[in-house]
Design a protein around this motif. Structure first.
Motif, PDB file in Angstrom:
ATOM      1  N   ILE A 194       0.852  -1.192   0.000  1.00 15.90           N
ATOM      2  CA  ILE A 194       0.000   0.000   0.000  1.00 15.90           C
ATOM      3  C   ILE A 194       0.884   1.237   0.000  1.00 15.90           C
ATOM      4  CG2 ILE A 194      -1.681   1.338   1.318  1.00 15.90           C
ATOM      5  CD1 ILE A 194      -2.818  -1.249   2.349  1.00 15.90           C
ATOM      6  N   GLY A 195       0.603   2.162  -0.884  1.00 18.35           N
ATOM      7  CA  GLY A 195       1.353   3.408  -0.946  1.00 18.35           C
ATOM      8  C   GLY A 195       0.468   4.551  -1.395  1.00 18.35           C
ATOM      9  N   ARG A 196       0.949   5.767  -1.242  1.00 20.38           N
ATOM     10  CA  ARG A 196       0.153   6.934  -1.593  1.00 20.38           C
ATOM     11  C   ARG A 196       0.469   7.377  -3.022  1.00 20.38           C
ATOM     12  NH1 ARG A 196      -2.877  10.614   0.886  1.00 20.38           N
ATOM     13  NH2 ARG A 196      -2.350   9.914   2.989  1.00 20.38           N
ATOM     14  N   SER A 197      -0.586   7.498  -3.820  1.00 21.34           N
ATOM     15  CA  SER A 197      -0.470   8.034  -5.174  1.00 21.34           C
ATOM     16  C   SER A 197      -1.538   9.108  -5.338  1.00 21.34           C
ATOM     17  CB  SER A 197      -0.656   6.911  -6.205  1.00 21.34           C
ATOM     18  OG  SER A 197      -1.931   6.329  -6.096  1.00 21.34           O
ATOM     19  N   ARG A 198      -1.799   9.513  -6.573  1.00 26.87           N
ATOM     20  CA  ARG A 198      -2.801  10.564  -6.781  1.00 26.87           C
ATOM     21  C   ARG A 198      -4.175  10.170  -6.262  1.00 26.87           C
ATOM     22  NH1 ARG A 198      -1.842  13.049 -12.865  1.00 26.87           N
ATOM     23  NH2 ARG A 198       0.228  13.965 -12.485  1.00 26.87           N
TER      24      ARG A 198
ATOM     25  N   ALA B 131       3.388  -0.968  -4.110  1.00 27.55           N
ATOM     26  CA  ALA B 131       2.667   0.208  -3.630  1.00 27.55           C
ATOM     27  C   ALA B 131       2.191   1.032  -4.825  1.00 27.55           C
ATOM     28  CB  ALA B 131       3.576   1.049  -2.739  1.00 27.55           C
ATOM     29  N   GLY B 132       1.123   1.795  -4.613  1.00 34.14           N
ATOM     30  CA  GLY B 132       0.472   2.489  -5.721  1.00 34.14           C
ATOM     31  C   GLY B 132       1.341   3.484  -6.452  1.00 34.14           C
ATOM     32  N   GLN B 133       2.351   4.052  -5.779  1.00 35.30           N
ATOM     33  CA  GLN B 133       3.171   5.073  -6.433  1.00 35.30           C
ATOM     34  C   GLN B 133       4.322   4.472  -7.242  1.00 35.30           C
ATOM     35  OE1 GLN B 133       3.283   4.372  -3.248  1.00 35.30           O
ATOM     36  NE2 GLN B 133       5.390   4.353  -2.504  1.00 35.30           N
ATOM     37  N   ALA B 134       4.486   3.160  -7.218  1.00 35.11           N
ATOM     38  CA  ALA B 134       5.602   2.524  -7.918  1.00 35.11           C
ATOM     39  C   ALA B 134       5.444   2.654  -9.427  1.00 35.11           C
ATOM     40  CB  ALA B 134       5.701   1.047  -7.522  1.00 35.11           C
ATOM     41  N   GLY B 135       6.560   2.749 -10.130  1.00 37.16           N
ATOM     42  CA  GLY B 135       6.533   2.859 -11.577  1.00 37.16           C
ATOM     43  C   GLY B 135       6.328   1.516 -12.253  1.00 37.16           C
ATOM     44  N   ASP B 136       5.938   1.569 -13.515  1.00 34.52           N
ATOM     45  CA  ASP B 136       5.706   0.347 -14.285  1.00 34.52           C
ATOM     46  C   ASP B 136       7.005  -0.256 -14.802  1.00 34.52           C
ATOM     47  OD1 ASP B 136       3.052   0.714 -13.850  1.00 34.52           O
ATOM     48  OD2 ASP B 136       2.573   1.436 -15.860  1.00 34.52           O
ATOM     49  N   SER B 137       7.873   0.578 -15.341  1.00 34.10           N
ATOM     50  CA  SER B 137       9.081   0.090 -15.994  1.00 34.10           C
ATOM     51  C   SER B 137       9.987  -0.735 -15.078  1.00 34.10           C
ATOM     52  CB  SER B 137       9.858   1.272 -16.588  1.00 34.10           C
ATOM     53  OG  SER B 137      11.025   0.836 -17.238  1.00 34.10           O
ATOM     54  N   PRO B 138      10.235  -0.315 -13.810  1.00 37.64           N
ATOM     55  CA  PRO B 138      11.110  -1.134 -12.956  1.00 37.64           C
ATOM     56  C   PRO B 138      10.575  -2.530 -12.672  1.00 37.64           C
ATOM     57  CG  PRO B 138      10.870   1.084 -12.067  1.00 37.64           C
ATOM     58  CD  PRO B 138       9.872   0.950 -13.160  1.00 37.64           C
ATOM     59  N   MET B 139       9.284  -2.756 -12.878  1.00 36.58           N
ATOM     60  CA  MET B 139       8.706  -4.062 -12.597  1.00 36.58           C
ATOM     61  C   MET B 139       8.777  -5.009 -13.787  1.00 36.58           C
ATOM     62  SD  MET B 139       7.858  -4.301  -9.527  1.00 36.58           S
ATOM     63  CE  MET B 139       6.975  -5.824  -9.693  1.00 36.58           C
ATOM     64  N   PHE B 140       9.289  -4.541 -14.913  1.00 37.15           N
ATOM     65  CA  PHE B 140       9.301  -5.379 -16.113  1.00 37.15           C
ATOM     66  C   PHE B 140      10.148  -6.638 -15.913  1.00 37.15           C
ATOM     67  CE2 PHE B 140      10.968  -6.790 -20.169  1.00 37.15           C
ATOM     68  CZ  PHE B 140       9.827  -6.851 -20.949  1.00 37.15           C
TER      69      PHE B 140
ATOM     70  N   ALA C 197       5.070   3.284 -21.408  1.00 45.06           N
ATOM     71  CA  ALA C 197       5.713   3.313 -20.092  1.00 45.06           C
ATOM     72  C   ALA C 197       6.846   2.300 -20.000  1.00 45.06           C
ATOM     73  CB  ALA C 197       4.679   3.052 -18.998  1.00 45.06           C
ATOM     74  N   TYR C 198       6.830   1.284 -20.857  1.00 45.14           N
ATOM     75  CA  TYR C 198       7.844   0.233 -20.821  1.00 45.14           C
ATOM     76  C   TYR C 198       8.905   0.415 -21.910  1.00 45.14           C
ATOM     77  CZ  TYR C 198       4.450  -2.079 -17.810  1.00 45.14           C
ATOM     78  OH  TYR C 198       3.579  -2.380 -16.787  1.00 45.14           O
ATOM     79  N   SER C 199       8.915   1.571 -22.539  1.00 46.52           N
ATOM     80  CA  SER C 199       9.905   1.838 -23.580  1.00 46.52           C
ATOM     81  C   SER C 199      11.173   2.396 -22.949  1.00 46.52           C
ATOM     82  CB  SER C 199       9.338   2.837 -24.600  1.00 46.52           C
ATOM     83  OG  SER C 199      10.315   3.140 -25.578  1.00 46.52           O
ATOM     84  N   SER C 200      12.188   1.550 -22.866  1.00 45.27           N
ATOM     85  CA  SER C 200      13.482   1.986 -22.348  1.00 45.27           C
ATOM     86  C   SER C 200      14.561   1.132 -22.980  1.00 45.27           C
ATOM     87  CB  SER C 200      13.537   1.849 -20.819  1.00 45.27           C
ATOM     88  OG  SER C 200      13.558   0.482 -20.442  1.00 45.27           O
ATOM     89  N   CYS C 201      15.769   1.651 -22.988  1.00 45.83           N
ATOM     90  CA  CYS C 201      16.885   0.897 -23.568  1.00 45.83           C
ATOM     91  C   CYS C 201      17.097  -0.414 -22.810  1.00 45.83           C
ATOM     92  CB  CYS C 201      18.156   1.741 -23.531  1.00 45.83           C
ATOM     93  SG  CYS C 201      18.137   3.166 -24.641  1.00 45.83           S
TER      94      CYS C 201
END
Length: 263
Positions: A140-144, A168-177, A206-210
């Motif tokens: 659980i985390g705080r996001s918008r 948690a809700g504020q986590a990014g998508d890309s690091p979870m790939f 959101a998942y576009s990264s090198c």
């Protein structure tokens, strides 16, 4: 076995007999309180999640809701659901039901007001199906949207869930790939190595990264991921040093919304 109306039947007989029944406690016929019907308990649990209702609103045809909840909690703690999930995935793969053009995405779930007073730690993620692990923050985390949990999923081309992770809700998508891809392991019924490599991966910008494109290229997995405008502009400004634009299959990309349809 408990006989119920057809609209309350949640499992095929083959699913129950071949993949689930032997994992659950059986009626012994000894003295004491009557033993609950195992299939009715499992189908009550399925009904609850399919309909999205509170435990006390599970139809009484499955049995007392308190008993159904107790079975669910006990089997989750013992890891029974993990074994059932593995068996179902192995069966689906062996019968050609899994479409290995997978999609990755996430969705936000609002935390219940009673869940917002617990101790929270913002690091790390947990696997939804891993038994015996319950972090203090319950992802659980705080996001918008306030206190939220983010559900990250890998589904096949038909919407069948292959991997589910929570952050948690504020986590990014890309690091979870990469964690999602690392948990993509479908066993084979005939034995041998589990399958971990899909044919292609569909994902949004959101998942576009090198790092992600390199990961897929190294494993010889086709990436169906659009290039954001800012990345395209940066590449063009670098001229020949920016390299060629990444390959992108516009015809296949609409299949990316499968996780949104089944979450």
């Amino acid at each position: 076995m408990l006989l119920v109306a057809s609209r309350f039947e949640m499992l095929w007989d083959e699913q129950w007999l071949l993949m689930i029944e032997d994992l659950l406690p059986a009626r012994t016929g000894g003295p004491g309180r009557p033993f609950s019907d195992a299939r009715a308990m499992v189908e009550g649990i399925i009904c609850r999640y399919r309909c999205g209702v509170a435990w006390r609103d599970v139809p009484g045809v499955f049995g007392p809701w308190q008993t159904i909840w107790t079975w669910h909690r006990r089997l989750a703690r013992e890891g029974t659901w993990d074994v059932v999930f593995q068996r179902l995935r192995a069966f689906a793969d062996a019968t050609g039901l899994i479409d290995w053009s997978v999609s990755i995405d996430s969705t936000i779930a609002r935390a219940h007001q009673h869940a917002t007073t617990i101790t929270r730690h913002t690091r790390g993620w947990i696997e939804l199906h891993e038994p015996g692990i319950e972090p203090p923050d319950h992802a659980i985390g705080r996001s918008r949207g306030g206190w939220t949990t983010k559900i990250h999923r890998v589904v096949d081309g038909n919407g069948r869930g292959l991997v589910t992770l929570l952050t948690a809700g504020q986590a990014g998508d890309s690091p979870m790939f990469e964690p999602l891809m690392a948990h993509l392991q479908v066993p084979r019924q005939a034995g041998g190595r589990v399958r971990t490599r899909p044919d292609r991966v569909r994902a949004d910008k959101a998942y576009s990264s090198c790092a992600i494109r390199t990961h897929l290229r190294r494993r010889r997995i086709q990436a169906v991921i659009p290039e954001p405008a800012d990345q395209a502009g940066h590449r063009k400004r670098r001229g020949s040093r920016g390299g060629r634009p990444p390959a992108f299959n516009e015809v296949d990309y609409p299949g990316r919304n499968v996780p949104e349809q089944h979450t």
